[in-house]
Design an enzyme around this catalytic site. Sequence first.
Site, short mmCIF file in Angstrom:
data_model
loop_
_atom_site.label_atom_id
_atom_site.label_comp_id
_atom_site.label_asym_id
_atom_site.label_seq_id
_atom_site.Cartn_x
_atom_site.Cartn_y
_atom_site.Cartn_z
N HIS A 1 62.52 15.35 97.22
CA HIS A 1 62.38 16.02 95.88
C HIS A 1 60.86 16.46 95.58
CE1 HIS A 1 60.98 11.77 95.62
NE2 HIS A 1 60.03 12.27 94.53
N ARG B 1 57.24 5.17 86.62
CA ARG B 1 58.07 5.19 87.88
C ARG B 1 58.05 3.72 88.41
NH1 ARG B 1 56.30 8.22 93.19
NH2 ARG B 1 55.67 6.17 93.74
#
Length: 279
Positions: A254, A270
Amino acid sequence: MELRALTPFMGMEVRGIDLRQPVGDADFALIRHALNTHSVLLFRDQALAEADHVSFSRRFGPLLTHVLTQFLKEAHPEIYVLSNVVDAGKAIGNHKEGWNWHSDLSYKAEPCLGSLLYAIETPPEGADTLFASMHAAWDALDEDAQQRIRHMKAVHSYAAYYGKAFADRNPLSDEQKAKTPDVAHPLVRTHPETGRLSLYVGEDVVKEIEGLSAGESETLLAELNGHAIDPAFTHRHVWQPGDLIIWDNRSTMHRATPYDDVKYRRVMHRTTVAGDRPF
């Protein structure tokens, strides 16, 4: 709870579930299976407290803490903050993180299983995240290419990545370098829960391929990285506040995309789930 495909080759949206509430074992088994087989899961319209985020993340396994400890939440150090916001002269999170194609913590001997990224504040334009299916990229290689790279290994280096991505910052401390030595991983890895093969590459963080000259290594890495991020294998996610995405680092890459970081604020949290050594 219902599942809706995001693309034909990767990604599912999970609907009808409030992650502030305990997730039953049957529903979680479906979620875990969907992650293993579709690599990216999207949960929209969540309203998670930090403790909710950490609690749900732990269902997938033990959580890791990031080497950049200055960007961890004090009450929940499992949460790593990504943000351009400066509070009282101090950055609350890491900015311009992940603007290259990568798999989280691939520079570790045991890279993470997956990451759960939760959107708190998002710009109205820009700051999308692109995902690439490494299963689809591997499957699309011709047989000769597959046979050539099947048993090669590549060196992943956090120090090399940091030097390129954050050349304008203070260098890594000796302690941080000691925690992130270079490590070699297979160029083609096996998913430990499904047995499927995938490419295991990345920009900047993958320094070289073992057994090749510098020129051969650079050329092959450029070819594989270019192939892996072909639009045929990629999906763009446009963030909204309240989105939670978990992606499987064992089968995806990603990258973040730029935004007007002077005009807009961005705050993302995160968590990272521990994994095992690629094979």
